[in-house]
Motif scaffolding. Sequence first.
Motif, short mmCIF file in Angstrom:
data_model
loop_
_atom_site.label_atom_id
_atom_site.label_comp_id
_atom_site.label_asym_id
_atom_site.label_seq_id
_atom_site.Cartn_x
_atom_site.Cartn_y
_atom_site.Cartn_z
N LYS A 145 3.06 5.82 -12.20
CA LYS A 145 3.44 6.12 -10.81
C LYS A 145 2.45 5.49 -9.85
O LYS A 145 2.84 4.96 -8.80
N GLN A 146 1.16 5.55 -10.19
CA GLN A 146 0.13 4.97 -9.32
C GLN A 146 0.28 3.44 -9.26
O GLN A 146 0.18 2.84 -8.18
N ARG A 149 3.10 1.89 -7.01
CA ARG A 149 2.97 1.93 -5.55
C ARG A 149 2.81 0.54 -4.96
O ARG A 149 3.20 0.29 -3.83
#
Length: 219
Positions: A145-146, A149
């Motif tokens: 998820k990081q 970005r």
Amino acid sequence: MKFLDINSDIIQLEEGVRNAFRWNWIERRDGNGDTIGTWCKKINVAGQAYCVFCNSLLKYGGERLKAFTNHSKTVMHIKYSKCIRHSMTLSNYANSKNTDDLLETDARPLDIVTRKARQEVLITLFIAENSLSFNVAPNLIELCKQLSRDQTALNSLEMSRTTACYKMKYGLAKTIKENIIKTLKETPFSLNLDESTSNAQESILPILVSFMTTIKMKL
């Protein structure tokens, strides 16, 4: 209880049943669009079949095919049907050369449950292929998820094993070590020493440094 197949002789078994079982029933579609044969198995009991989704017996002697379509509309069957339909197993991709097929989308829009299931398979495959602990799964998902970005940087990201080792040793580890030494020079700390002997009869002296700091590590 024994499952029977289309080659089994059920004429004698079904003798006396009002509406005997017919093998063409399992080729029909149920109320959810599934082929009845995917979940319905004929067993060696007259007038009864078995639902492998719900682990329950079905009696069709009075309603014939309608007994199966009605069962497929029950709350429990729909629940298990959705779960099994959207759960992708590793065996489906065991012979794949890569996981590109999991990332490709179909011509029709995919629902969020199916898309999530595909990503779960990728995570599970990665853990299995790299012999990682299943405890890393939550952290691995958070890492993904990081990284997502910054999609542009992620698409161009490449790192070989040698590069990763070099960056860990002379980059990340070196920086953390320098920060810790700097902090110890400015902050009171305590030392804990505990001498021991390894299985190879070698002397070991573990040193634990404890200190308090307000510095928060950031990437």
